[in-house]
Scaffold this active site. Sequence first.
Site, PDB file in Angstrom:
ATOM      1  N   ILE A  64      -1.152   9.123   8.675  1.00 58.58           N
ATOM      2  CA  ILE A  64      -1.933   8.215   9.516  1.00 58.58           C
ATOM      3  C   ILE A  64      -1.518   6.769   9.240  1.00 58.58           C
ATOM      4  O   ILE A  64      -0.945   6.454   8.192  1.00 58.58           O
ATOM      5  CB  ILE A  64      -3.443   8.374   9.266  1.00 58.58           C
ATOM      6  N   GLY A  72      -5.461   1.819   7.591  1.00 57.45           N
ATOM      7  CA  GLY A  72      -6.581   1.154   8.227  1.00 57.45           C
ATOM      8  C   GLY A  72      -6.392  -0.355   8.255  1.00 57.45           C
ATOM      9  O   GLY A  72      -6.721  -1.018   9.243  1.00 57.45           O
ATOM     10  N   ASP A 120       0.849  -1.192   0.000  1.00 59.60           N
ATOM     11  CA  ASP A 120       0.000   0.000   0.000  1.00 59.60           C
ATOM     12  C   ASP A 120       0.882   1.239   0.000  1.00 59.60           C
ATOM     13  O   ASP A 120       1.346   1.698   1.042  1.00 59.60           O
ATOM     14  CB  ASP A 120      -0.918  -0.006   1.221  1.00 59.60           C
TER      15      ASP A 120
END
Length: 297
Positions: free
Chosen positions: A209, A212, A189
């Site tokens: 961040i 997820g 990713d």
Amino acid sequence: MPIDAARALAAEPRVTTLAWTRKDVLLYHLGIGAGRPATDPGELRYVLESRLHVLPSFVTVAGDRGVAGEGAGLDAPGVDVDLTAVLHGAQRIALHRTLPPAGEATRTSRIAAVYDKGKAAVLVLRSEAADRDGPLWTSDTQLYVRGEGGFGGERGPSPRLPAPGREPAYVVDRGIRADQALLYRLSGDWNPLHADPEFAALAGFERPILHGLCSYGMALKAVVDTVLDGDVGRVRSYATRFAGVVYPGETLRIRMWPEPGEAGESGAAGAGRIRLTAGAVERGEAPVLADTVVEYG
């Protein structure tokens, strides 16, 4: 309009060949925080090739080099969106067999649904993988695209699970290393939202961040280690809604509720399901994962 729902839904499924090795599995496990402490036998089953057990959430990166996992779906016909507007909304995987530590599979992917949430669109990417011995897994990835709604489409479901109404049977804290997103992204990713401070600022975040799907893997590992006696083969399905973000350097608190009348709080053998939530401890347990269920046998 950047998303042409009719064209996306009518497109032919994409068929790709996936291949992964023990090295890929080891890298994924390290990326979700496995191997601490390094000499713990329970951790070595994730990071030592001679004892390797594959955590089922590995399917979200197996053989893939996409932007948001599972091939992303962002380059499908009828889809042309700004990457800074894309968030991973939800994820569900169903396992048909225990995953081998190395293998090859054929994955068939398609846009299964496009929902109009008003201020955003939701793309549902469905992928099914099989090898020479039959089906391996099925996954549904929901991508939330801000600013692309309002096209008059179906709103789609908004499932929410009621609160368990009792104290959790287990509470586990997992620290997130400051460099964990940089390591996890090596599993495929490459979205700069998780590494580039300038890009993160453009997307409205104070700093990069954590992925997820990294939180997703961390939470499943906590369930397997805490409730399922380390047996990755017992996981049948795993679904979550990504309710918020967690930053590298923070602590993920995972609360678990085995369903009454199934395996119970002892983790005894048998089929059942486990509800869980995950929150960021340093921000008052701000929600990270919600409406989350692990089904096991």
